[in-house]
Design a protein around this motif. Structure first.
Motif, PDB file in Angstrom:
ATOM      1  N   ALA A 274      21.237  23.506   9.365  1.00 41.67           N
ATOM      2  CA  ALA A 274      21.140  22.714  10.489  1.00 41.67           C
ATOM      3  C   ALA A 274      22.002  22.396  11.785  1.00 41.67           C
ATOM      4  O   ALA A 274      23.481  22.961  11.402  1.00 41.67           O
ATOM      5  N   GLN A 275      22.085  22.302  12.930  1.00 40.37           N
ATOM      6  CA  GLN A 275      22.367  22.221  13.750  1.00 40.37           C
ATOM      7  C   GLN A 275      22.813  20.624  14.776  1.00 40.37           C
ATOM      8  O   GLN A 275      21.434  20.109  14.598  1.00 40.37           O
ATOM      9  N   ALA A 276      23.565  20.342  15.030  1.00 40.94           N
ATOM     10  CA  ALA A 276      24.232  19.251  15.729  1.00 40.94           C
ATOM     11  C   ALA A 276      23.043  19.676  17.485  1.00 40.94           C
ATOM     12  O   ALA A 276      23.416  21.010  17.697  1.00 40.94           O
ATOM     13  N   GLU A 277      22.409  19.172  18.301  1.00 45.95           N
ATOM     14  CA  GLU A 277      22.051  19.818  19.174  1.00 45.95           C
ATOM     15  C   GLU A 277      22.569  20.045  20.516  1.00 45.95           C
ATOM     16  O   GLU A 277      22.362  20.873  21.546  1.00 45.95           O
ATOM     17  N   GLY A 278      23.904  19.507  20.277  1.00 46.26           N
ATOM     18  CA  GLY A 278      24.621  19.764  21.651  1.00 46.26           C
ATOM     19  C   GLY A 278      25.733  21.574  21.587  1.00 46.26           C
ATOM     20  O   GLY A 278      26.816  21.313  22.407  1.00 46.26           O
ATOM     21  N   CYS A 279      25.653  21.604  20.544  1.00 48.96           N
ATOM     22  CA  CYS A 279      25.369  22.649  20.293  1.00 48.96           C
ATOM     23  C   CYS A 279      24.540  23.494  19.149  1.00 48.96           C
ATOM     24  O   CYS A 279      24.733  23.848  17.698  1.00 48.96           O
ATOM     25  N   SER A 280      23.475  24.604  19.431  1.00 51.06           N
ATOM     26  CA  SER A 280      22.652  24.732  18.759  1.00 51.06           C
ATOM     27  C   SER A 280      22.225  26.575  18.912  1.00 51.06           C
ATOM     28  O   SER A 280      21.093  26.833  19.191  1.00 51.06           O
ATOM     29  N   PRO A 281      23.249  27.071  19.047  1.00 51.17           N
ATOM     30  CA  PRO A 281      22.885  28.787  19.901  1.00 51.17           C
ATOM     31  C   PRO A 281      21.894  29.048  18.751  1.00 51.17           C
ATOM     32  O   PRO A 281      21.012  29.606  19.125  1.00 51.17           O
ATOM     33  N   THR A 357      23.378  17.747   8.744  1.00 49.27           N
ATOM     34  CA  THR A 357      22.064  18.273   7.679  1.00 49.27           C
ATOM     35  C   THR A 357      21.024  16.967   7.339  1.00 49.27           C
ATOM     36  O   THR A 357      20.125  17.654   6.785  1.00 49.27           O
ATOM     37  N   ILE A 358      21.639  15.868   6.767  1.00 46.14           N
ATOM     38  CA  ILE A 358      20.826  14.977   6.288  1.00 46.14           C
ATOM     39  C   ILE A 358      19.943  14.540   7.540  1.00 46.14           C
ATOM     40  O   ILE A 358      19.017  14.451   7.213  1.00 46.14           O
ATOM     41  N   ALA A 359      20.681  14.594   8.599  1.00 50.55           N
ATOM     42  CA  ALA A 359      19.561  14.317   9.807  1.00 50.55           C
ATOM     43  C   ALA A 359      18.178  15.397   9.886  1.00 50.55           C
ATOM     44  O   ALA A 359      17.205  15.521   9.855  1.00 50.55           O
ATOM     45  N   VAL A 360      18.280  16.236   9.496  1.00 49.48           N
ATOM     46  CA  VAL A 360      17.749  17.830   9.480  1.00 49.48           C
ATOM     47  C   VAL A 360      16.673  17.785   8.400  1.00 49.48           C
ATOM     48  O   VAL A 360      15.924  18.178   8.497  1.00 49.48           O
ATOM     49  N   LEU A 361      16.894  17.422   7.569  1.00 49.64           N
ATOM     50  CA  LEU A 361      16.278  17.030   5.827  1.00 49.64           C
ATOM     51  C   LEU A 361      15.440  16.253   6.294  1.00 49.64           C
ATOM     52  O   LEU A 361      14.499  16.352   5.822  1.00 49.64           O
ATOM     53  N   LYS A 362      16.245  15.038   7.025  1.00 47.55           N
ATOM     54  CA  LYS A 362      14.777  13.737   7.168  1.00 47.55           C
ATOM     55  C   LYS A 362      14.208  14.129   8.456  1.00 47.55           C
ATOM     56  O   LYS A 362      12.209  14.487   7.572  1.00 47.55           O
ATOM     57  N   LYS A 363      14.132  15.079   8.744  1.00 52.48           N
ATOM     58  CA  LYS A 363      13.559  15.983  10.020  1.00 52.48           C
ATOM     59  C   LYS A 363      12.330  16.717   9.481  1.00 52.48           C
ATOM     60  O   LYS A 363      10.981  16.570  10.175  1.00 52.48           O
ATOM     61  N   LEU A 364      12.938  17.611   8.635  1.00 48.57           N
ATOM     62  CA  LEU A 364      11.912  18.754   8.249  1.00 48.57           C
ATOM     63  C   LEU A 364      11.025  18.174   6.906  1.00 48.57           C
ATOM     64  O   LEU A 364      10.143  18.264   7.137  1.00 48.57           O
ATOM     65  N   VAL A 365      11.402  17.247   6.561  1.00 47.62           N
ATOM     66  CA  VAL A 365       9.988  16.597   5.697  1.00 47.62           C
ATOM     67  C   VAL A 365       9.178  15.760   6.393  1.00 47.62           C
ATOM     68  O   VAL A 365       8.232  16.003   5.843  1.00 47.62           O
ATOM     69  N   GLU A 366       9.852  15.067   7.209  1.00 47.48           N
ATOM     70  CA  GLU A 366       9.508  13.794   8.355  1.00 47.48           C
ATOM     71  C   GLU A 366       7.937  15.226   8.771  1.00 47.48           C
ATOM     72  O   GLU A 366       7.215  14.843   9.085  1.00 47.48           O
ATOM     73  N   GLN A 367       8.239  16.672   8.947  1.00 45.92           N
ATOM     74  CA  GLN A 367       6.924  17.288   9.704  1.00 45.92           C
ATOM     75  C   GLN A 367       6.614  18.528   8.985  1.00 45.92           C
ATOM     76  O   GLN A 367       6.102  19.177   9.417  1.00 45.92           O
ATOM     77  N   GLY A 368       6.825  18.270   7.253  1.00 48.20           N
ATOM     78  CA  GLY A 368       6.265  18.797   6.529  1.00 48.20           C
ATOM     79  C   GLY A 368       6.520  20.215   6.108  1.00 48.20           C
ATOM     80  O   GLY A 368       6.415  20.748   5.528  1.00 48.20           O
ATOM     81  N   LYS A 369       7.888  20.387   6.855  1.00 49.32           N
ATOM     82  CA  LYS A 369       8.937  21.715   6.021  1.00 49.32           C
ATOM     83  C   LYS A 369       9.870  21.592   5.553  1.00 49.32           C
ATOM     84  O   LYS A 369       9.805  23.005   4.541  1.00 49.32           O
ATOM     85  N   ILE A 370       9.372  20.502   4.537  1.00 47.91           N
ATOM     86  CA  ILE A 370      10.519  20.717   3.446  1.00 47.91           C
ATOM     87  C   ILE A 370       8.438  19.597   2.610  1.00 47.91           C
ATOM     88  O   ILE A 370       8.540  18.767   2.988  1.00 47.91           O
ATOM     89  N   ASP A 371       8.494  20.118   1.369  1.00 46.83           N
ATOM     90  CA  ASP A 371       7.476  20.268   0.643  1.00 46.83           C
ATOM     91  C   ASP A 371       7.261  19.208   0.069  1.00 46.83           C
ATOM     92  O   ASP A 371       8.810  19.094  -0.450  1.00 46.83           O
ATOM     93  N   ARG A 372       7.347  17.761  -0.331  1.00 45.50           N
ATOM     94  CA  ARG A 372       7.489  16.898  -0.979  1.00 45.50           C
ATOM     95  C   ARG A 372       8.287  16.987  -2.798  1.00 45.50           C
ATOM     96  O   ARG A 372       8.501  16.491  -3.312  1.00 45.50           O
ATOM     97  N   SER A 373       7.290  17.972  -3.072  1.00 41.38           N
ATOM     98  CA  SER A 373       7.830  18.357  -4.424  1.00 41.38           C
ATOM     99  C   SER A 373       8.682  19.204  -5.086  1.00 41.38           C
ATOM    100  O   SER A 373       8.765  19.921  -5.749  1.00 41.38           O
TER     101      SER A 373
END
Lengths: 427, 91
Positions: A274-281, A357-373
């Protein structure tokens, strides 16, 4: 010394890039060949013969229950660092649609409420063994807190360097231990460069420069603890913040070592960062399929992870790719929502890195990149009380009332209608 | 066109333990060649076989990372300060 040396399971240092060996002194780069980073080498046969689940469980409730996996020779500086809670996060899991989610909460680490206490406990123990009397670091805040505190406990001189625009909590949380504090007019990468130059001429132990091979090993304990606290099993997916990328690679190393010595059964674990957009190299390089980092100039509220030139970035990308994980970035607004979401669902108040970290966790679940199971662990690395400025204007305010029942009654009515309004908005 | 170069500790064995050296160069590439001429062997530490700076080394001109400037083609002027810094972990 022979008795303590014989207890040691680490052999020396070795270049992570070209494999060139070095003695276990205060050095961090492959100076004879390629300038790659140096890593500690262990005798895993010796570790395997000495360590079992039972010996670990009988150890202290700190990172030192894993001392055979850490690069020290004698007695550790034990300030109770580590063995922080692994919280089963049912309410957050439900909100995100995950089946099994855990929060590894280093926001309550000891003594200074961030994961940095792990790396500093190891670094200062080794610094003392190598004969240093003054310790130092370049820091985005948390590391300064930790170095100053543990140096105070160990009776070592301390001079630390931070960017001059840090949150007040992080500045006060360093000064109180009475180190010499240098607030440098510049960003972290500039502070780091200055410290490398200082390290050239002053004979100090810089925890993240000449002590870096020892220091970074402390982060492995975040891998060990999760395995042990899950009942001696590996999770399916982890999400951790990426600053320099070191923590991420060391969690992986921690998992690998427990597999190697037979403490846990091997299985695939996906690593997402997880990175912040304002510093995401690192996230940018990952998205573009690059294996090299283009440095950026940080501009984000997530100051503790605002490293524009991340030294371990290429290794973090490699791990995410190899394990089928992702690296994503979120906006400052999403970071604040992440902080609030974790607080409201789980009662854990984290700083901006944790919000990321929590915002990226949420995003990855929404994008299907973390499987719900998938059994998922999110690493929360710091405490929200250190960065209150970041959320001060986003969390409402108290009802100021008279010490009279009437005043309370009318305020309570207003509170109820505000709650209803919030629920109606949420739907 | 003399520039001042800050030498990191691991390279000072090439520079007779000098932490700061003064060299003539009009660009970072020229500086690398000038360093090799003065301190034979140092170039192989700084660059890979293709002449590219090793990825774990950061080079700054007047405190600015050359990756924000013109990389190894970054031009140098009289009095510029060049700093060579191995990458370090985060904080």
């Amino acid at each position: 010394m022979t008795a303590t040396l014989s207890r040691s399971t680490f052999i020396g240092l070795r270049c992570k890039e070209c494999g060139h060996p070095y003695e276990a002194g205060a050095r961090h780069v492959c100076e004879d060949v390629c300038f790659g980073p140096l890593e500690v080498v262990y005798d895993y046969d010796a570790i395997r013969s000495r360590v079992s689940r039972a010996t670990i469980e009988a150890g202290p409730t700190s990172i030192w229950r894993y001392r055979e996996f850490l690069p020290i020779e004698g007695e550790p500086i034990d300030v109770g660092t580590g063995f922080t809670p692994l919280l089963r996060a049912n309410r957050l899991a439900r909100r995100l649609g995950l089946k099994e989610l855990y929060i590894k909460n280093d926001g309550v680490n000891m003594p200074t409420l961030s994961f940095k206490d792990r790396v500093v406990s190891v670094a200062l123990t080794r610094a003392r063994e190598l004969g240093f009397t003054t310790v130092s670091c370049a820091s985005t805040g948390n590391l300064a807190n930790s170095t100053a505190a543990i140096a105070a406990h160990a009776g070592m001189e301390c001079c630390v360097f931070i960017p001059s625009d840090l949150e007040l909590g992080k500045v006060l949380g360093t000064l109180v231990y009475n180190p010499t504090l240098m607030a440098v007019k510049g960003n972290y990468d500039q502070v780091n460069r200055l410290c490398s130059e200082v390290a050239n001429t002053y004979g100090w132990g810089f925890v993240n420069i000449n002590l870096r091979p020892y220091y970074s090993e402390g982060s492995k304990t975040l891998g060990y603890e999760v395995i042990e606290q899950l009942g001696w099993r590996l999770p399916d997916h982890i999400v951790a913040p990426l600053a320099s990328g070191s923590l991420f690679t060391k969690i992986r190393k921690g998992f690998d070592e427990f597999i190697k010595v037979g403490l846990v059964e091997e299985k695939a674990v996906r690593f997402s960062g997880a990175q912040a957009e304002g510093c995401s190299p690192i996230a940018q390089a990952f998205a573009e399929g690059r294996d090299f980092i283009t440095p950026v100039k940080p501009h984000t509220i997530a100051k503790s992870i605002a490293i524009g030139n991340p030294a371990d970035g290429p290794y973090a990308i490699d791990i995410a790719n190899r394990t089928g994980g992702s690296i994503a970035a979120v906006s400052d607004a999403e970071i604040i929502e992440g902080i609030k979401l974790l607080a409201e669902t789980e009662g854990v108040f984290t700083e901006t890195a944790g919000g990321t970290t929590i915002a990226v966790l949420k995003k990855l679940v929404e994008q299907g990149k973390i499987d719900r199971s998938e059994t998922t662990v999110a690493y929360i690395t710091g405490n929200g009380l250190k960065t209150t400025e970041a959320i001060a204007s986003s969390i409402g305010e108290p009802f100021v009332i008279e010490a009279q029942l009437d005043s309370f009654n009318s305020a309570w009515d207003r509170a109820q209608s505000l709650h209803r309004a919030t629920w109606e908005t949420v739907g | 066109m003399a520039v001042q170069v800050l030498i990191p500790t691991p390279l000072q064995k090439f520079t007779n333990d000098e932490a700061m050296v003064s060299l003539e160069a009009g660009s970072v590439d020229e500086l690398l060649q000038a360093m090799e001429a003065r301190f034979p062997g140092i170039l192989a530490r700084l660059c890979d076989d293709g002449g590219k700076l090793r990825r774990f080394l950061n080079v700054y001109v007047n405190s600015e990372d050359i990756r924000f400037l013109n990389h190894q083609a970054t031009s140098l002027a009289d009095g510029d300060e060049v700093s060579i810094v191995p990458a370090v972990a985060g904080g």
